[in-house]
Design a protein around this motif. Sequence first.
Motif, PDB file in Angstrom:
ATOM      1  N   SER A 166      47.711  73.814  71.255  1.00  0.00           N
ATOM      2  CA  SER A 166      46.407  73.903  70.602  1.00  0.00           C
ATOM      3  C   SER A 166      46.534  73.788  69.090  1.00  0.00           C
ATOM      4  CB  SER A 166      45.719  75.219  70.967  1.00  0.00           C
ATOM      5  OG  SER A 166      46.510  76.328  70.543  1.00  0.00           O
ATOM      6  N   SER A 167      47.651  74.241  68.534  1.00  0.00           N
ATOM      7  CA  SER A 167      47.832  74.146  67.090  1.00  0.00           C
ATOM      8  C   SER A 167      47.969  72.693  66.641  1.00  0.00           C
ATOM      9  CB  SER A 167      49.065  74.945  66.652  1.00  0.00           C
ATOM     10  OG  SER A 167      50.235  74.447  67.258  1.00  0.00           O
ATOM     11  N   THR A 168      48.435  71.819  67.539  1.00  0.00           N
ATOM     12  CA  THR A 168      48.521  70.398  67.217  1.00  0.00           C
ATOM     13  C   THR A 168      47.142  69.830  66.939  1.00  0.00           C
ATOM     14  OG1 THR A 168      50.573  69.955  68.419  1.00  0.00           O
ATOM     15  CG2 THR A 168      49.047  68.126  68.171  1.00  0.00           C
ATOM     16  N   ASN A 169      46.163  70.168  67.782  1.00  0.00           N
ATOM     17  CA  ASN A 169      44.799  69.676  67.586  1.00  0.00           C
ATOM     18  C   ASN A 169      44.231  70.164  66.259  1.00  0.00           C
ATOM     19  OD1 ASN A 169      44.603  68.300  70.120  1.00  0.00           O
ATOM     20  ND2 ASN A 169      44.297  70.266  71.127  1.00  0.00           N
ATOM     21  N   ALA A 171      45.919  70.962  63.584  1.00  0.00           N
ATOM     22  CA  ALA A 171      46.622  70.307  62.492  1.00  0.00           C
ATOM     23  C   ALA A 171      46.088  68.897  62.245  1.00  0.00           C
ATOM     24  CB  ALA A 171      48.121  70.260  62.785  1.00  0.00           C
ATOM     25  N   ILE A 172      45.847  68.148  63.314  1.00  0.00           N
ATOM     26  CA  ILE A 172      45.324  66.786  63.160  1.00  0.00           C
ATOM     27  C   ILE A 172      43.914  66.820  62.586  1.00  0.00           C
ATOM     28  CG2 ILE A 172      44.591  64.722  64.404  1.00  0.00           C
ATOM     29  CD1 ILE A 172      46.921  65.172  66.313  1.00  0.00           C
ATOM     30  N   GLU A 173      43.097  67.736  63.089  1.00  0.00           N
ATOM     31  CA  GLU A 173      41.733  67.854  62.593  1.00  0.00           C
ATOM     32  C   GLU A 173      41.732  68.178  61.097  1.00  0.00           C
ATOM     33  OE1 GLU A 173      37.738  70.631  63.275  1.00  0.00           O
ATOM     34  OE2 GLU A 173      39.366  70.647  64.742  1.00  0.00           O
ATOM     35  N   LEU A 174      42.576  69.114  60.705  1.00  0.00           N
ATOM     36  CA  LEU A 174      42.621  69.510  59.305  1.00  0.00           C
ATOM     37  C   LEU A 174      43.173  68.391  58.429  1.00  0.00           C
ATOM     38  CD1 LEU A 174      42.019  71.849  57.395  1.00  0.00           C
ATOM     39  CD2 LEU A 174      44.367  72.618  57.726  1.00  0.00           C
ATOM     40  N   ALA A 175      44.178  67.670  58.920  1.00  0.00           N
ATOM     41  CA  ALA A 175      44.729  66.546  58.161  1.00  0.00           C
ATOM     42  C   ALA A 175      43.645  65.525  57.851  1.00  0.00           C
ATOM     43  CB  ALA A 175      45.870  65.891  58.948  1.00  0.00           C
ATOM     44  N   ARG A 176      42.769  65.276  58.794  1.00  0.00           N
ATOM     45  CA  ARG A 176      41.707  64.298  58.591  1.00  0.00           C
ATOM     46  C   ARG A 176      40.617  64.816  57.666  1.00  0.00           C
ATOM     47  NH1 ARG A 176      39.734  61.275  63.745  1.00  0.00           N
ATOM     48  NH2 ARG A 176      39.620  59.562  62.244  1.00  0.00           N
ATOM     49  N   GLN A 177      40.491  66.135  57.581  1.00  0.00           N
ATOM     50  CA  GLN A 177      39.538  66.718  56.638  1.00  0.00           C
ATOM     51  C   GLN A 177      40.061  66.660  55.203  1.00  0.00           C
ATOM     52  OE1 GLN A 177      38.489  70.705  57.810  1.00  0.00           O
ATOM     53  NE2 GLN A 177      37.995  70.117  59.903  1.00  0.00           N
ATOM     54  N   VAL A 178      41.322  67.035  55.041  1.00  0.00           N
ATOM     55  CA  VAL A 178      41.905  67.119  53.701  1.00  0.00           C
ATOM     56  C   VAL A 178      42.249  65.735  53.160  1.00  0.00           C
ATOM     57  CG1 VAL A 178      43.912  67.963  52.405  1.00  0.00           C
ATOM     58  CG2 VAL A 178      42.736  69.456  54.032  1.00  0.00           C
ATOM     59  N   LEU A 226      46.879  61.901  72.781  1.00  0.00           N
ATOM     60  CA  LEU A 226      46.451  62.750  71.669  1.00  0.00           C
ATOM     61  C   LEU A 226      45.675  61.935  70.649  1.00  0.00           C
ATOM     62  CD1 LEU A 226      46.760  65.641  70.427  1.00  0.00           C
ATOM     63  CD2 LEU A 226      48.802  64.766  69.263  1.00  0.00           C
ATOM     64  N   ALA A 227      46.176  60.763  70.311  1.00  0.00           N
ATOM     65  CA  ALA A 227      45.491  59.906  69.344  1.00  0.00           C
ATOM     66  C   ALA A 227      44.122  59.485  69.864  1.00  0.00           C
ATOM     67  CB  ALA A 227      46.350  58.681  69.041  1.00  0.00           C
ATOM     68  N   ALA A 228      44.042  59.177  71.155  1.00  0.00           N
ATOM     69  CA  ALA A 228      42.759  58.788  71.743  1.00  0.00           C
ATOM     70  C   ALA A 228      41.776  59.943  71.710  1.00  0.00           C
ATOM     71  CB  ALA A 228      42.977  58.307  73.181  1.00  0.00           C
ATOM     72  N   ARG A 229      42.272  61.169  71.958  1.00  0.00           N
ATOM     73  CA  ARG A 229      41.407  62.344  71.935  1.00  0.00           C
ATOM     74  C   ARG A 229      40.795  62.554  70.552  1.00  0.00           C
ATOM     75  NH1 ARG A 229      45.004  66.449  72.896  1.00  0.00           N
ATOM     76  NH2 ARG A 229      45.298  65.474  74.920  1.00  0.00           N
ATOM     77  N   HIS A 230      41.561  62.224  69.521  1.00  0.00           N
ATOM     78  CA  HIS A 230      41.073  62.395  68.148  1.00  0.00           C
ATOM     79  C   HIS A 230      40.472  61.114  67.582  1.00  0.00           C
ATOM     80  CE1 HIS A 230      42.496  66.507  67.278  1.00  0.00           C
ATOM     81  NE2 HIS A 230      43.415  66.232  68.171  1.00  0.00           N
ATOM     82  N   GLN A 231      40.301  60.125  68.441  1.00  0.00           N
ATOM     83  CA  GLN A 231      39.654  58.868  68.076  1.00  0.00           C
ATOM     84  C   GLN A 231      40.338  58.193  66.893  1.00  0.00           C
ATOM     85  OE1 GLN A 231      35.522  60.010  67.503  1.00  0.00           O
ATOM     86  NE2 GLN A 231      35.133  60.075  69.702  1.00  0.00           N
ATOM     87  N   LEU A 232      41.654  58.184  66.940  1.00  0.00           N
ATOM     88  CA  LEU A 232      42.428  57.513  65.904  1.00  0.00           C
ATOM     89  C   LEU A 232      42.581  56.037  66.257  1.00  0.00           C
ATOM     90  CD1 LEU A 232      45.285  60.130  65.338  1.00  0.00           C
ATOM     91  CD2 LEU A 232      43.343  59.683  63.830  1.00  0.00           C
ATOM     92  N   ALA A 233      42.180  55.175  65.343  1.00  0.00           N
ATOM     93  CA  ALA A 233      42.356  53.743  65.556  1.00  0.00           C
ATOM     94  C   ALA A 233      43.834  53.375  65.393  1.00  0.00           C
ATOM     95  CB  ALA A 233      41.507  52.956  64.563  1.00  0.00           C
ATOM     96  N   VAL A 234      44.182  52.178  65.866  1.00  0.00           N
ATOM     97  CA  VAL A 234      45.576  51.752  65.852  1.00  0.00           C
ATOM     98  C   VAL A 234      46.165  51.784  64.445  1.00  0.00           C
ATOM     99  CG1 VAL A 234      47.127  49.816  66.304  1.00  0.00           C
ATOM    100  CG2 VAL A 234      45.286  50.330  67.909  1.00  0.00           C
ATOM    101  N   ASP A 235      45.376  51.384  63.453  1.00  0.00           N
ATOM    102  CA  ASP A 235      45.889  51.328  62.083  1.00  0.00           C
ATOM    103  C   ASP A 235      45.778  52.669  61.353  1.00  0.00           C
ATOM    104  OD1 ASP A 235      43.140  51.379  61.958  1.00  0.00           O
ATOM    105  OD2 ASP A 235      42.978  49.851  60.395  1.00  0.00           O
ATOM    106  N   GLU A 236      45.345  53.729  62.050  1.00  0.00           N
ATOM    107  CA  GLU A 236      45.193  55.035  61.418  1.00  0.00           C
ATOM    108  C   GLU A 236      46.352  55.988  61.722  1.00  0.00           C
ATOM    109  OE1 GLU A 236      40.368  55.675  61.080  1.00  0.00           O
ATOM    110  OE2 GLU A 236      41.346  56.186  62.972  1.00  0.00           O
ATOM    111  N   TRP A 237      47.278  55.553  62.577  1.00  0.00           N
ATOM    112  CA  TRP A 237      48.368  56.462  62.923  1.00  0.00           C
ATOM    113  C   TRP A 237      49.602  55.692  63.372  1.00  0.00           C
ATOM    114  CZ3 TRP A 237      50.454  57.852  67.919  1.00  0.00           C
ATOM    115  CH2 TRP A 237      49.937  57.088  68.963  1.00  0.00           C
ATOM    116  N   THR A 238      50.754  56.369  63.242  1.00  0.00           N
ATOM    117  CA  THR A 238      52.037  55.815  63.673  1.00  0.00           C
ATOM    118  C   THR A 238      52.749  56.860  64.526  1.00  0.00           C
ATOM    119  OG1 THR A 238      52.266  54.494  61.660  1.00  0.00           O
ATOM    120  CG2 THR A 238      54.274  54.938  62.921  1.00  0.00           C
TER     121      THR A 238
END
Length: 301
Positions: A166-169, A171-178, A226-238
């Motif tokens: 759950s902490s992973t979710n 962290a990703i949410e906060l990264a996208r906010q900051v 995980l990337a799909a759950r956070h709606q990350l496009a292909v060019d938004e993550w590695t």
Amino acid sequence: MHASNALRNILVATDLSSPARHAVRRAAQVASASRASLTVIHVAGGSVLGELQRWLGQDSATETALLETAQHTLQTLSESLGGHMVQPVHQEVARGPVVDRIIDAANRVAAGLIVIGAHGTGYLRRLALGSTAERLLRRSRRPVLVVRQTPHEPYQRVLVPVDFSSSTNAAIELARQVAPNTPLVLLHVWSVPYEGKLRFAGVSQLTIDHYRRSAREEALQKMHQLAARHQLAVDEWTPCVMEGDVTLQISEQEQEHDCDLVVIGKHGHHFVEELLLGSVTQRVLADAQGDVLVTPSSLDE
């Protein structure tokens, strides 16, 4: 990122030293990008004022002058940010126990993020050595951004170690906010448990290698989910799946991918909040070259 998840209020603490002002400028950048309100706080620690009163008396004009000077410095610092801010900058000078006052202020303004400097001449000077800054990180139920670098530009690439908890979710949410619109490197580190004992027990290298391949494939599959759950496009993550020591890989991948921010969760809730930060978090705070964002397991706290 949905607007409902945007940062609305940011609190930055400064001891008024030059290094600590980097934190103020970074907080201003984040606040401007997210259209958040920014509050800058300086706490005159009880030990400092206590010494003044002991030597100069209870009615010392020096104490008043010290607080007035701090207020003037904060005002000047805030005005220097004005051209970059969407919302007004608020200033606050408090006195008393430093961590308590920072947490009080964060609660009062409902801060979605607390920003501090990794270095300074006062209470922020020894982040990894039991300082007040570390106590703030242990006690805070809110995300804390530790600023190490001079903020010449917005964050360019963010490293997010993930363990699929759950902490992973959070962290990703906060990264996208900051760091909105900034590419993420999602790092998962794994190892073969008890590899030496498996060999000693006669497990073949072929079997161990098969486990390695399966573990990597499973991690990559979870990473894409995980990337799909956070709606990350292909060019938004590695994706980055590595075998080995977690903290060593975080340090190496931070440099390999030229990341200027690492987002990592902390461990401990409620009655264990006064215990040390998780060992991985502590080592990342000590070893990271860039800024470090420490997030609780849930952003709803």
